[in-house]
Design a protein around this motif. Structure first.
Motif, PDB file in Angstrom:
ATOM      1  N   ILE A 171       0.816  -1.208   0.000  1.00  0.00           N
ATOM      2  CA  ILE A 171       0.000   0.000   0.000  1.00  0.00           C
ATOM      3  C   ILE A 171       0.852   1.261   0.000  1.00  0.00           C
ATOM      4  O   ILE A 171       0.464   2.276  -0.586  1.00  0.00           O
ATOM      5  CB  ILE A 171      -0.976  -0.004   1.212  1.00  0.00           C
ATOM      6  N   GLU A 172       2.039   1.192   0.586  1.00  0.00           N
ATOM      7  CA  GLU A 172       2.884   2.390   0.612  1.00  0.00           C
ATOM      8  C   GLU A 172       3.340   2.787  -0.800  1.00  0.00           C
ATOM      9  O   GLU A 172       3.533   3.965  -1.098  1.00  0.00           O
ATOM     10  CB  GLU A 172       4.102   2.211   1.535  1.00  0.00           C
ATOM     11  N   GLN A 173       3.472   1.786  -1.695  1.00  0.00           N
ATOM     12  CA  GLN A 173       3.822   2.095  -3.080  1.00  0.00           C
ATOM     13  C   GLN A 173       2.656   2.785  -3.785  1.00  0.00           C
ATOM     14  O   GLN A 173       2.853   3.693  -4.605  1.00  0.00           O
ATOM     15  CB  GLN A 173       4.207   0.811  -3.832  1.00  0.00           C
ATOM     16  N   VAL A 174       1.440   2.344  -3.456  1.00  0.00           N
ATOM     17  CA  VAL A 174       0.236   2.958  -4.032  1.00  0.00           C
ATOM     18  C   VAL A 174       0.135   4.413  -3.575  1.00  0.00           C
ATOM     19  O   VAL A 174      -0.147   5.316  -4.379  1.00  0.00           O
ATOM     20  CB  VAL A 174      -1.027   2.170  -3.613  1.00  0.00           C
ATOM     21  N   VAL A 175       0.354   4.651  -2.284  1.00  0.00           N
ATOM     22  CA  VAL A 175       0.294   6.014  -1.747  1.00  0.00           C
ATOM     23  C   VAL A 175       1.366   6.882  -2.405  1.00  0.00           C
ATOM     24  O   VAL A 175       1.118   8.048  -2.762  1.00  0.00           O
ATOM     25  CB  VAL A 175       0.464   6.007  -0.209  1.00  0.00           C
ATOM     26  N   GLU A 176       2.551   6.336  -2.571  1.00  0.00           N
ATOM     27  CA  GLU A 176       3.644   7.072  -3.219  1.00  0.00           C
ATOM     28  C   GLU A 176       3.258   7.474  -4.638  1.00  0.00           C
ATOM     29  O   GLU A 176       3.543   8.593  -5.091  1.00  0.00           O
ATOM     30  CB  GLU A 176       4.909   6.203  -3.248  1.00  0.00           C
ATOM     31  N   GLU A 177       2.566   6.549  -5.330  1.00  0.00           N
ATOM     32  CA  GLU A 177       2.106   6.827  -6.696  1.00  0.00           C
ATOM     33  C   GLU A 177       1.083   7.965  -6.684  1.00  0.00           C
ATOM     34  O   GLU A 177       1.104   8.843  -7.544  1.00  0.00           O
ATOM     35  CB  GLU A 177       1.478   5.564  -7.293  1.00  0.00           C
ATOM     36  N   TYR A 224      -4.347  16.661  -6.646  1.00  0.00           N
ATOM     37  CA  TYR A 224      -4.140  16.322  -8.050  1.00  0.00           C
ATOM     38  C   TYR A 224      -4.284  14.814  -8.355  1.00  0.00           C
ATOM     39  O   TYR A 224      -4.107  14.408  -9.504  1.00  0.00           O
ATOM     40  CB  TYR A 224      -2.763  16.811  -8.524  1.00  0.00           C
ATOM     41  N   SER A 225      -4.591  13.994  -7.353  1.00  0.00           N
ATOM     42  CA  SER A 225      -4.749  12.553  -7.596  1.00  0.00           C
ATOM     43  C   SER A 225      -6.114  12.058  -7.137  1.00  0.00           C
ATOM     44  O   SER A 225      -6.672  12.557  -6.154  1.00  0.00           O
ATOM     45  CB  SER A 225      -3.664  11.760  -6.868  1.00  0.00           C
TER      46      SER A 225
END
Length: 344
Positions: free
Chosen positions: A58-64, A111-112
């Motif tokens: 999930i941290e990769q998703v948040v980073e994205e 913006y996301s």
């Protein structure tokens, strides 16, 4: 649901969406509308990401989500299978640092647009994270509709597209598609295209244009037998053979329907409502409703006797004993004779 789609069309986006449910049509339609609304054709390659949380932390998703858009105004990030919000067991060994998500939910970037898709009937309401995301997100309910909800849904979609379809036409569409929303919507799209000039969909249009599934043809075949219409039943059977359907497959579906009627009969005798029967048997409530109607024409011992005959026929077909197509033909005749005796 329709109101949220309208907002998306107007580009009134929420920063976070949470789609909960197992109805694929609603899930896929929402995704399609978000992609079309949020991204331009040139943005898709750079500002769109789709993750499976069984494979991605999930941290990769948040980073994205926190990454600034590249040659565009917004980013769209979709994350499926958030097992950390459910009680579902998963084979995935992925570990999620959900505190990172908690921080993001409290202050999402402008913006996301972050979309979570939980392909389950319900979330684990005991979890702190579940409560937080439900508070912060715009929730899209993707549960499978019951008959009344499906009637409203089809009427709403028709009205949304400026078409008229009366209750009898809606009911027939539901019946011919077995209460399956995805199938019904595919057929409704075809009907609207066909009636684009008149913008009125009639029961006669549905009868002539809606494609009946093999399962629906089996249901209609049994309806013909119950009504003592042997020629109608045989006509359906011969059409299935012309369509290259194997007799052994047709037999299996007939047996499946009689098995359902037997189960419905037994559970109704025990005092279960149709809704409870559907939950217990894990079948669509609309299928139980139609099955209950057919089951009324049989006593419980008749249904078990028919199942025994079908099991014997299945054995004979699989061991090459006799002509397969003819065996089913004789079964239909014998069932017809049994119906006639009961009418006397």
């Amino acid at each position: 649901m329709i109101s949220e789609w309208k907002k998306i069309e107007k580009k009134e986006f929420a920063p976070i969406y949470l789609i909960i449910g197992t109805e694929d049509y609603i899930i896929n339609e929402t995704k399609k509308r978000l992609v079309a609304g949020v991204l331009g054709e040139e943005d898709t390659d750079f500002n769109y990401a789709n993750f499976d949380l069984d494979e991605t932390a999930i941290e990769q998703v948040v980073e994205e989500a926190e990454t600034i858009p590249f040659f565009g105004d917004r980013r769209l990030i979709i994350a499926s299978n958030p097992s950390f919000l459910t009680t579902e067991k998963t084979k995935s060994k992925m570990e999620h640092r959900t505190t990172r998500l908690e921080d993001y939910l409290k202050e999402p970037v402008e913006y996301s647009i972050l979309v979570f898709i939980a392909h389950v009937d319900k979330l684990d309401e005991r979890k702190k994270l579940t409560k937080l995301i439900k508070k912060q997100a715009t929730i899209i309910d993707a549960k499978r509709p019951n008959e009344a909800e499906m009637q409203k849904w089809l009427q709403a979609i028709s009205n949304f597209n400026e078409f008229k379809m009366d209750n009898s036409a809606t009911d027939r569409l539901i019946e011919l598609t077995g209460g399956q929303l995805t199938t019904a919507m595919n057929e409704l799209d075809k009907l609207m295209l066909y009636k684009l000039e008149e913008r009125v969909i009639l029961s006669s249009d549905i009868e002539s244009l809606v494609v009946r599934s093999l399962e629906q043809n089996i249901f209609l075949l049994l309806d013909k037998m119950i009504a003592l219409d042997v020629s109608g039943a045989l006509s359906i059977y011969y059409d299935l053979l012309k369509q290259k359907e194997e007799p052994i497959k047709i037999l299996a579906l007939i047996a499946s329907q009689f098995r359902l009627l037997t189960q419905i009969k037994l559970l109704e005798k025990q005092g279960f409502s149709q809704q409870q029967v559907a939950q217990k048997l894990k079948v669509h409530p609309f299928r139980v409703k139609l099955g209950a109607r057919q089951a009324k024409s049989f006593a419980y011992h008749e249904l078990t006797a028919i199942l025994e005959r079908l099991a014997q026929m299945d054995f004979e077909m699989k061991t090459g004993y006799g002509d397969k197509a003819q065996k089913l033909e004789w079964f239909l005749f014998s069932l017809q004779d049994q119906r006639k005796v009961q009418k006397l």
